[in-house]
Design a protein around this motif. Structure first.
Motif, PDB file in Angstrom:
ATOM      1  N   LEU A  36      12.237  39.947  46.369  1.00 24.76           N
ATOM      2  CA  LEU A  36      12.012  41.392  46.389  1.00 24.76           C
ATOM      3  C   LEU A  36      12.461  42.003  45.066  1.00 24.76           C
ATOM      4  CD1 LEU A  36      13.386  41.955  49.971  1.00 24.76           C
ATOM      5  CD2 LEU A  36      11.019  42.402  49.278  1.00 24.76           C
ATOM      6  N   ASP A  37      11.701  42.984  44.599  1.00 26.24           N
ATOM      7  CA  ASP A  37      12.075  43.696  43.376  1.00 26.24           C
ATOM      8  C   ASP A  37      12.997  44.873  43.671  1.00 26.24           C
ATOM      9  OD1 ASP A  37      10.321  42.203  41.487  1.00 26.24           O
ATOM     10  OD2 ASP A  37       8.749  43.038  42.777  1.00 26.24           O
ATOM     11  N   ALA A  38      12.902  45.416  44.883  1.00 25.22           N
ATOM     12  CA  ALA A  38      13.726  46.567  45.240  1.00 25.22           C
ATOM     13  C   ALA A  38      13.875  46.635  46.750  1.00 25.22           C
ATOM     14  CB  ALA A  38      13.101  47.864  44.719  1.00 25.22           C
ATOM     15  N   MET A  39      15.056  47.027  47.179  1.00 26.35           N
ATOM     16  CA  MET A  39      15.279  47.275  48.604  1.00 26.35           C
ATOM     17  C   MET A  39      16.306  48.385  48.745  1.00 26.35           C
ATOM     18  SD  MET A  39      17.635  44.085  49.971  1.00 26.35           S
ATOM     19  CE  MET A  39      16.839  42.752  49.084  1.00 26.35           C
ATOM     20  N   TRP A  40      16.215  49.086  49.889  1.00 25.72           N
ATOM     21  CA  TRP A  40      17.238  50.089  50.154  1.00 25.72           C
ATOM     22  C   TRP A  40      17.682  50.008  51.604  1.00 25.72           C
ATOM     23  CZ3 TRP A  40      12.112  52.067  49.591  1.00 25.72           C
ATOM     24  CH2 TRP A  40      11.598  52.748  50.706  1.00 25.72           C
ATOM     25  N   ASP A  81       6.016  46.837  42.465  1.00 27.03           N
ATOM     26  CA  ASP A  81       7.235  46.268  43.051  1.00 27.03           C
ATOM     27  C   ASP A  81       6.988  45.738  44.460  1.00 27.03           C
ATOM     28  OD1 ASP A  81       9.002  46.689  40.942  1.00 27.03           O
ATOM     29  OD2 ASP A  81       9.565  48.698  41.622  1.00 27.03           O
ATOM     30  N   ARG A  82       7.713  44.682  44.789  1.00 27.28           N
ATOM     31  CA  ARG A  82       7.794  44.184  46.167  1.00 27.28           C
ATOM     32  C   ARG A  82       9.036  44.840  46.774  1.00 27.28           C
ATOM     33  NH1 ARG A  82       8.016  38.237  43.855  1.00 27.28           N
ATOM     34  NH2 ARG A  82       9.272  39.503  42.427  1.00 27.28           N
ATOM     35  N   ILE A  83       8.839  45.651  47.802  1.00 31.69           N
ATOM     36  CA  ILE A  83       9.876  46.574  48.272  1.00 31.69           C
ATOM     37  C   ILE A  83      10.157  46.363  49.756  1.00 31.69           C
ATOM     38  CG2 ILE A  83      10.483  49.026  48.513  1.00 31.69           C
ATOM     39  CD1 ILE A  83       8.305  49.582  46.336  1.00 31.69           C
ATOM     40  N   ALA A  84      11.425  46.541  50.142  1.00 33.78           N
ATOM     41  CA  ALA A  84      11.797  46.512  51.558  1.00 33.78           C
ATOM     42  C   ALA A  84      12.747  47.652  51.870  1.00 33.78           C
ATOM     43  CB  ALA A  84      12.452  45.184  51.925  1.00 33.78           C
ATOM     44  N   ASP A  85      12.516  48.289  53.015  1.00 32.43           N
ATOM     45  CA  ASP A  85      13.409  49.290  53.576  1.00 32.43           C
ATOM     46  C   ASP A  85      14.144  48.586  54.714  1.00 32.43           C
ATOM     47  OD1 ASP A  85      14.660  51.355  54.907  1.00 32.43           O
ATOM     48  OD2 ASP A  85      12.860  52.562  55.196  1.00 32.43           O
ATOM     49  N   ILE A  86      15.426  48.266  54.493  1.00 34.09           N
ATOM     50  CA  ILE A  86      16.212  47.508  55.461  1.00 34.09           C
ATOM     51  C   ILE A  86      16.878  48.486  56.432  1.00 34.09           C
ATOM     52  CG2 ILE A  86      18.030  45.800  55.770  1.00 34.09           C
ATOM     53  CD1 ILE A  86      15.701  44.745  54.130  1.00 34.09           C
ATOM     54  N   GLY A  87      16.568  48.343  57.722  1.00 38.90           N
ATOM     55  CA  GLY A  87      17.033  49.317  58.696  1.00 38.90           C
ATOM     56  C   GLY A  87      16.150  50.544  58.681  1.00 38.90           C
ATOM     57  N   SER A  88      14.848  50.323  58.613  1.00 47.55           N
ATOM     58  CA  SER A  88      13.875  51.397  58.372  1.00 47.55           C
ATOM     59  C   SER A  88      13.694  52.333  59.552  1.00 47.55           C
ATOM     60  CB  SER A  88      12.512  50.789  58.023  1.00 47.55           C
ATOM     61  OG  SER A  88      11.967  50.118  59.155  1.00 47.55           O
ATOM     62  N   GLY A  89      14.087  51.901  60.753  1.00 49.30           N
ATOM     63  CA  GLY A  89      13.806  52.719  61.930  1.00 49.30           C
ATOM     64  C   GLY A  89      12.316  52.928  62.093  1.00 49.30           C
ATOM     65  N   THR A  90      11.903  54.173  62.236  1.00 50.09           N
ATOM     66  CA  THR A  90      10.486  54.491  62.432  1.00 50.09           C
ATOM     67  C   THR A  90       9.702  54.585  61.127  1.00 50.09           C
ATOM     68  OG1 THR A  90      10.950  56.859  62.409  1.00 50.09           O
ATOM     69  CG2 THR A  90      11.010  55.769  64.555  1.00 50.09           C
ATOM     70  N   GLY A  91      10.338  54.215  60.033  1.00 49.70           N
ATOM     71  CA  GLY A  91       9.633  54.200  58.750  1.00 49.70           C
ATOM     72  C   GLY A  91       9.457  55.559  58.108  1.00 49.70           C
ATOM     73  N   LEU A  92      10.284  56.541  58.482  1.00 48.51           N
ATOM     74  CA  LEU A  92      10.145  57.891  57.936  1.00 48.51           C
ATOM     75  C   LEU A  92      10.165  57.903  56.408  1.00 48.51           C
ATOM     76  CD1 LEU A  92      12.456  60.022  60.275  1.00 48.51           C
ATOM     77  CD2 LEU A  92      10.009  60.340  59.939  1.00 48.51           C
ATOM     78  N   PHE A  93      11.154  57.233  55.825  1.00 52.91           N
ATOM     79  CA  PHE A  93      11.325  57.291  54.377  1.00 52.91           C
ATOM     80  C   PHE A  93      10.358  56.340  53.671  1.00 52.91           C
ATOM     81  CE2 PHE A  93      15.335  58.485  56.377  1.00 52.91           C
ATOM     82  CZ  PHE A  93      15.457  59.770  55.878  1.00 52.91           C
ATOM     83  N   ALA A  94      10.141  55.162  54.246  1.00 56.94           N
ATOM     84  CA  ALA A  94       9.185  54.225  53.654  1.00 56.94           C
ATOM     85  C   ALA A  94       7.782  54.815  53.634  1.00 56.94           C
ATOM     86  CB  ALA A  94       9.202  52.903  54.416  1.00 56.94           C
ATOM     87  N   SER A  95       7.410  55.526  54.695  1.00 53.01           N
ATOM     88  CA  SER A  95       6.083  56.155  54.743  1.00 53.01           C
ATOM     89  C   SER A  95       5.922  57.176  53.628  1.00 53.01           C
ATOM     90  CB  SER A  95       5.873  56.840  56.097  1.00 53.01           C
ATOM     91  OG  SER A  95       5.877  55.903  57.146  1.00 53.01           O
ATOM     92  N   GLU A  96       6.958  57.973  53.411  1.00 50.76           N
ATOM     93  CA  GLU A  96       6.903  58.996  52.375  1.00 50.76           C
ATOM     94  C   GLU A  96       6.838  58.368  50.988  1.00 50.76           C
ATOM     95  OE1 GLU A  96       6.464  62.873  51.213  1.00 50.76           O
ATOM     96  OE2 GLU A  96       6.687  62.198  53.287  1.00 50.76           O
ATOM     97  N   VAL A  97       7.638  57.307  50.777  1.00 49.24           N
ATOM     98  CA  VAL A  97       7.602  56.609  49.491  1.00 49.24           C
ATOM     99  C   VAL A  97       6.221  56.007  49.265  1.00 49.24           C
ATOM    100  CG1 VAL A  97       8.492  54.617  48.212  1.00 49.24           C
ATOM    101  CG2 VAL A  97      10.082  56.142  49.402  1.00 49.24           C
ATOM    102  N   ALA A  98       5.656  55.387  50.303  1.00 51.21           N
ATOM    103  CA  ALA A  98       4.341  54.754  50.163  1.00 51.21           C
ATOM    104  C   ALA A  98       3.251  55.773  49.824  1.00 51.21           C
ATOM    105  CB  ALA A  98       3.982  54.000  51.439  1.00 51.21           C
TER     106      ALA A  98
END
Length: 259
Positions: free
Chosen positions: A109-113, A40-57
């Protein structure tokens, strides 16, 4: 509001993480709800410091980096320089993405949150419609937000102001449906246990953007109110989230199943 996060950036992760299992729990719920896959091509919109995106990755090992989109360059710098594999920071607001003012590495994008970001949008219906337009056929959009009322051990004025400012999740469902998504609402809940003094420190640091609307003296008065109401050394309270998920039809798909 951007100034609030610029000031908080260096200490944001320290103040925001309730406990060691909190980020993995939320990230897993996000990945499950969006049915994320490594392609998937993914985006975390309003990611801040990337806490959740880092964990997902870390768990997903995406073949293409997750885009960490945030208007605060200071928050994004906390991801690391250079950023870790699997993440690409993008300095932009949700409105910038929705209005096409910023070129992304992926055409679609295939998914964003959006995790606890929708309440910052001045025109959430317009912005969510624009974000939907960036989805590929079959793409998924997830809005994670607090419900209209919360059971946090905050001072009374903060809880009242939260209810005055917080959007209704049902309205967000309506916005996604109006944008052409098949949308629905579910709730997930996680029990939080946190040292009382640590939580009071988080409140003093204004870990929730809501708290930035109070003066220093109001915060200190609120903390004294919290001390009196909660003499116990460990606070236990539910963290309940509304998960609003929308999905775009696949190309050529028709509702109704008729021939």
């Amino acid at each position: 509001m951007r100034g609030h996060y610029e000031e908080l950036a260096a200490e944001y992760d320290e103040h925001w993480v309730y406990g060691p299992d909190y980020i993995p729990w939320v990230a897993a719920r996000i990945a499950d709800s969006l049915r994320l896959s490594a392609t998937d091509r993914i985006a975390d919109i309003g990611s801040g410091t990337g806490l959740f995106a880092s964990e997902v990755a870390k768990s997903l090992q995406p073949r293409q980096p997750i885009l960490c989109v945030d208007p605060s360059a200071a928050m994004l710098r906390e991801i690391g320089t250079p950023p870790p594999p699997g993440l690409t920071p993008v300095v932009a607001s949700a409105e910038d993405i929705a209005e096409g003012r910023v070129d992304l590495p992926y055409e679609q994008l295939d998914a964003m949150w959006l995790k606890e970001a929708v309440h910052h949008l001045p025109d959430s219906a317009r912005t969510l419609r624009g974000l939907t337009a960036r989805l590929a056929p079959g793409g998924r959009l997830l809005v994670v937000m607090l419900p209209a009322t919360i059971q946090y051990p905050l001072f009374e004025a903060a809880l009242t102001r939260f209810e005055e400012l917080q959007p209704d999740p049902a309205d967000i469902v309506g916005h996604l449906r109006a944008a052409g998504l098949d949308a629905g609402l579910t709730h997930v809940e996680h029990e939080l246990r946190i040292d009382r003094d640590k939580y009071l420190g988080m409140v003093r640091a204004r870990y929730m953007s809501l708290l930035s609307t109070f003066s220093d003296s109001e915060i200190e008065k609120g903390i004294e109110e919290m001390r009196a109401a909660h003499p116990e050394p460990v606070l236990v309270f539910p963290d309940r989230f509304a998960f609003i998920r929308g999905e775009l039809e696949e190309a050529g798909e028709r509702r109704g199943g008729g021939e």
